[in-house]
Design a protein around this motif. Structure first.
Motif, PDB file in Angstrom:
ATOM      1  N   PRO A 159      41.694  34.576  25.436  1.00  0.00           N
ATOM      2  CA  PRO A 159      40.589  35.507  25.141  1.00  0.00           C
ATOM      3  C   PRO A 159      39.544  35.458  26.257  1.00  0.00           C
ATOM      4  CG  PRO A 159      41.121  34.154  23.220  1.00  0.00           C
ATOM      5  CD  PRO A 159      41.869  33.567  24.379  1.00  0.00           C
ATOM      6  N   CYS A 160      38.986  36.602  26.586  1.00  0.00           N
ATOM      7  CA  CYS A 160      38.031  36.650  27.697  1.00  0.00           C
ATOM      8  C   CYS A 160      36.723  35.943  27.376  1.00  0.00           C
ATOM      9  CB  CYS A 160      37.787  38.095  28.124  1.00  0.00           C
ATOM     10  SG  CYS A 160      39.218  38.802  28.988  1.00  0.00           S
ATOM     11  N   ARG A 161      36.392  35.789  26.100  1.00  0.00           N
ATOM     12  CA  ARG A 161      35.197  35.017  25.770  1.00  0.00           C
ATOM     13  C   ARG A 161      35.398  33.548  26.167  1.00  0.00           C
ATOM     14  NH1 ARG A 161      34.821  31.917  21.159  1.00  0.00           N
ATOM     15  NH2 ARG A 161      36.684  31.839  19.825  1.00  0.00           N
ATOM     16  N   ILE A 162      36.633  33.093  26.137  1.00  0.00           N
ATOM     17  CA  ILE A 162      36.938  31.724  26.566  1.00  0.00           C
ATOM     18  C   ILE A 162      36.816  31.630  28.086  1.00  0.00           C
ATOM     19  CG2 ILE A 162      38.653  29.881  26.558  1.00  0.00           C
ATOM     20  CD1 ILE A 162      37.558  30.624  23.778  1.00  0.00           C
ATOM     21  N   VAL A 163      37.298  32.655  28.777  1.00  0.00           N
ATOM     22  CA  VAL A 163      37.174  32.696  30.244  1.00  0.00           C
ATOM     23  C   VAL A 163      35.707  32.607  30.636  1.00  0.00           C
ATOM     24  CG1 VAL A 163      37.522  34.114  32.306  1.00  0.00           C
ATOM     25  CG2 VAL A 163      39.303  34.036  30.525  1.00  0.00           C
ATOM     26  N   ARG A 164      34.871  33.363  29.957  1.00  0.00           N
ATOM     27  CA  ARG A 164      33.439  33.344  30.283  1.00  0.00           C
ATOM     28  C   ARG A 164      32.821  31.979  29.979  1.00  0.00           C
ATOM     29  NH1 ARG A 164      31.534  38.244  31.667  1.00  0.00           N
ATOM     30  NH2 ARG A 164      32.667  40.114  31.026  1.00  0.00           N
ATOM     31  N   ALA A 165      33.336  31.300  28.982  1.00  0.00           N
ATOM     32  CA  ALA A 165      32.768  30.009  28.579  1.00  0.00           C
ATOM     33  C   ALA A 165      33.178  28.868  29.505  1.00  0.00           C
ATOM     34  CB  ALA A 165      33.185  29.686  27.146  1.00  0.00           C
ATOM     35  N   VAL A 166      34.450  28.822  29.915  1.00  0.00           N
ATOM     36  CA  VAL A 166      34.941  27.655  30.670  1.00  0.00           C
ATOM     37  C   VAL A 166      35.114  27.931  32.155  1.00  0.00           C
ATOM     38  CG1 VAL A 166      36.151  26.858  28.597  1.00  0.00           C
ATOM     39  CG2 VAL A 166      37.428  28.113  30.353  1.00  0.00           C
ATOM     40  N   GLY A 167      34.989  29.189  32.576  1.00  0.00           N
ATOM     41  CA  GLY A 167      35.167  29.523  33.980  1.00  0.00           C
ATOM     42  C   GLY A 167      36.592  29.935  34.297  1.00  0.00           C
ATOM     43  N   LEU A 168      36.859  30.072  35.578  1.00  0.00           N
ATOM     44  CA  LEU A 168      38.156  30.515  36.075  1.00  0.00           C
ATOM     45  C   LEU A 168      38.994  29.325  36.542  1.00  0.00           C
ATOM     46  CD1 LEU A 168      36.802  33.491  38.204  1.00  0.00           C
ATOM     47  CD2 LEU A 168      38.104  33.689  36.062  1.00  0.00           C
ATOM     48  N   PRO A 169      40.294  29.508  36.704  1.00  0.00           N
ATOM     49  CA  PRO A 169      41.100  28.447  37.310  1.00  0.00           C
ATOM     50  C   PRO A 169      40.568  28.106  38.702  1.00  0.00           C
ATOM     51  CG  PRO A 169      42.510  30.147  36.371  1.00  0.00           C
ATOM     52  CD  PRO A 169      41.112  30.689  36.335  1.00  0.00           C
ATOM     53  N   TYR A 170      40.792  26.876  39.141  1.00  0.00           N
ATOM     54  CA  TYR A 170      40.341  26.451  40.464  1.00  0.00           C
ATOM     55  C   TYR A 170      41.212  27.099  41.538  1.00  0.00           C
ATOM     56  CZ  TYR A 170      37.410  22.779  38.436  1.00  0.00           C
ATOM     57  OH  TYR A 170      36.434  22.083  37.749  1.00  0.00           O
ATOM     58  N   ARG A 171      40.637  28.022  42.308  1.00  0.00           N
ATOM     59  CA  ARG A 171      41.399  28.702  43.353  1.00  0.00           C
ATOM     60  C   ARG A 171      41.804  27.736  44.460  1.00  0.00           C
ATOM     61  NH1 ARG A 171      39.947  33.231  44.964  1.00  0.00           N
ATOM     62  NH2 ARG A 171      38.480  33.748  43.308  1.00  0.00           N
ATOM     63  N   GLU A 172      41.020  26.689  44.677  1.00  0.00           N
ATOM     64  CA  GLU A 172      41.313  25.743  45.746  1.00  0.00           C
ATOM     65  C   GLU A 172      42.559  24.893  45.481  1.00  0.00           C
ATOM     66  OE1 GLU A 172      37.643  23.735  47.385  1.00  0.00           O
ATOM     67  OE2 GLU A 172      36.729  24.945  45.812  1.00  0.00           O
ATOM     68  N   PHE A 173      43.076  24.937  44.262  1.00  0.00           N
ATOM     69  CA  PHE A 173      44.335  24.234  43.981  1.00  0.00           C
ATOM     70  C   PHE A 173      45.488  24.848  44.787  1.00  0.00           C
ATOM     71  CE2 PHE A 173      44.143  21.784  39.725  1.00  0.00           C
ATOM     72  CZ  PHE A 173      42.921  21.240  40.074  1.00  0.00           C
ATOM     73  N   PHE A 174      45.409  26.111  45.081  1.00  0.00           N
ATOM     74  CA  PHE A 174      46.418  26.907  45.795  1.00  0.00           C
ATOM     75  C   PHE A 174      47.674  27.080  44.940  1.00  0.00           C
ATOM     76  CE2 PHE A 174      49.628  28.032  49.000  1.00  0.00           C
ATOM     77  CZ  PHE A 174      48.966  29.088  49.603  1.00  0.00           C
ATOM     78  N   ILE A 175      48.421  26.027  44.722  1.00  0.00           N
ATOM     79  CA  ILE A 175      49.559  26.090  43.793  1.00  0.00           C
ATOM     80  C   ILE A 175      49.619  24.779  43.004  1.00  0.00           C
ATOM     81  CG2 ILE A 175      51.007  27.633  45.177  1.00  0.00           C
ATOM     82  CD1 ILE A 175      52.620  25.030  45.875  1.00  0.00           C
ATOM     83  N   TRP A 176      50.298  24.817  41.919  1.00  0.00           N
ATOM     84  CA  TRP A 176      50.629  23.668  41.075  1.00  0.00           C
ATOM     85  C   TRP A 176      49.420  23.014  40.419  1.00  0.00           C
ATOM     86  CZ3 TRP A 176      55.293  20.409  43.318  1.00  0.00           C
ATOM     87  CH2 TRP A 176      56.434  21.210  43.315  1.00  0.00           C
ATOM     88  N   VAL A 177      49.591  22.708  39.162  1.00  0.00           N
ATOM     89  CA  VAL A 177      48.633  22.002  38.302  1.00  0.00           C
ATOM     90  C   VAL A 177      47.467  22.901  37.859  1.00  0.00           C
ATOM     91  CG1 VAL A 177      47.330  19.858  37.927  1.00  0.00           C
ATOM     92  CG2 VAL A 177      49.217  19.846  39.549  1.00  0.00           C
ATOM     93  N   ASP A 178      47.302  24.065  38.484  1.00  0.00           N
ATOM     94  CA  ASP A 178      46.191  24.946  38.112  1.00  0.00           C
ATOM     95  C   ASP A 178      46.262  25.356  36.644  1.00  0.00           C
ATOM     96  OD1 ASP A 178      48.519  26.271  39.059  1.00  0.00           O
ATOM     97  OD2 ASP A 178      47.460  28.162  39.211  1.00  0.00           O
ATOM     98  N   ASP A 179      47.477  25.640  36.154  1.00  0.00           N
ATOM     99  CA  ASP A 179      47.625  26.058  34.759  1.00  0.00           C
ATOM    100  C   ASP A 179      47.406  24.896  33.795  1.00  0.00           C
ATOM    101  OD1 ASP A 179      49.978  24.830  35.604  1.00  0.00           O
ATOM    102  OD2 ASP A 179      51.269  26.536  35.150  1.00  0.00           O
ATOM    103  N   ALA A 180      47.962  23.726  34.115  1.00  0.00           N
ATOM    104  CA  ALA A 180      47.772  22.553  33.250  1.00  0.00           C
ATOM    105  C   ALA A 180      46.300  22.162  33.180  1.00  0.00           C
ATOM    106  CB  ALA A 180      48.612  21.384  33.751  1.00  0.00           C
TER     107      ALA A 180
END
Length: 293
Positions: A159-180
């Motif tokens: 839900p986008c209200r959750i996105v607004r609350a916790v922020g976005l995934p860390y773009r600096e991860f580049f790949i892997w572990v970003d989803d976990a």
């Protein structure tokens, strides 16, 4: 209910077409399809330019910003454009027709929903080893629903209200572990994660494999830098520093041992990336981004 599908793609045009076709055929329609084209060179940009679907939003890059950067931008774009939830996936995710509808039904039935994940299988119907979620327990809650502490970005509804609350995934991860890390962050913020077993998608990789060094190919050696560095950051703060340090030092030792069967040059490459990831992981601290209201 406005659901935005967010797809990150890189040089897999045939799979992207199949992925997008499956999104369009959902029993619960999406309001928009956000495609992040990570500097593909296989005709993806030209294909996307020819499409006339009014729901389509395309952002193309001249430089590959990785899956993590692509998901951060795609989720941000969808949220700013007024979506109620984002349905996140890679370009090799092929969804069954009712996959989204089932995710939405779970979300609407649970006031505390932070995310809902589909069951991810390989082309033969077996569970995909790369996308096994982190279960709170193996006990079924109700109606083939399970509580999760983490999940992958292969068919994940947030839900986008959750996105607004916790922020976005860390773009600096580049790949892997970003989803976990992202799904764990949502749970740590007090929301609930769920697996809806009847929502099924196929992760159409070349083989059914997990993110393990035991079955890694030489071409994937560079990814293990991010595997080590990002994993260290994601678990920082969960234990006292000294416990965290020696836990990952032992993790490094075990992964280095697992490379013993490899040819000398390949073994050296994997070990170099693991060591670099460990050293950088000691101080790596990416910046959290939030969606502007």
């Amino acid at each position: 209910m406005r659901i935005a599908a967010v797809i990150v793609t890189y040089n897999r045009l045939a799979l992207l077409k199949e992925c997008m076709d499956a999104v369009r055929q959902q029993s619960h329609p999406v309001s928009s399809i956000v495609v992040i084209n990570n500097a593909s060179t296989d005709g993806t940009a030209e294909y996307l330019d020819r499409l006339t679907d009014e729901r389509l939003i395309v952002k193309s890059y001249e430089k590959n910003i990785g899956g993590a950067g692509g998901f951060a931008d795609g989720i941000g774009i969808a949220t700013k454009n007024g979506a109620d939830a984002v349905w996140i996936m890679d370009d090799d995710t092929i969804s069954t027709a009712s996959a989204l509808e089932i995710l939405v039904n779970v979300w609407e039935s649970k006031e505390d929903t932070g995310f809902v994940s589909s069951k991810v299988v390989w082309t033969d119907g077996n569970i995909h080893k790369m996308n096994i979620p982190g279960y709170v327990s193996d006990e079924e809650l109700e109606g083939s629903l399970y509580a999760l502490r983490s999940a992958s970005f292969v068919s994940l509804l947030v839900p986008c209200r959750i996105v607004r609350a916790v922020g976005l995934p860390y773009r600096e991860f580049f790949i892997w572990v970003d989803d976990a890390e992202y799904t764990s962050r949502i749970v740590k913020a007090g929301y609930k994660g769920y697996l809806a077993e009847h929502s099924v998608v196929v992760h159409k990789t070349a083989a059914n494999y997990g993110a393990s060094i035991n079955c890694a190919t030489p071409e994937s050696a560079w990814k293990f830098y991010y595997y080590m560095r990002n994993g260290m950051f994601a678990s920082r703060g969960e234990k006292p520093w000294i416990v965290w340090f020696f836990r990952h030092l032992n993790h490094l030792r075990l992964d280095v041992r697992r490379t013993r069967h490899m040819p000398k040059e390949v073994r050296s490459l994997f070990r170099k990336n693991l060591w670099r990831g460990f050293v950088d992981g000691l101080t790596f601290h990416p910046q959290k981004e939030f969606v502007d209201f």
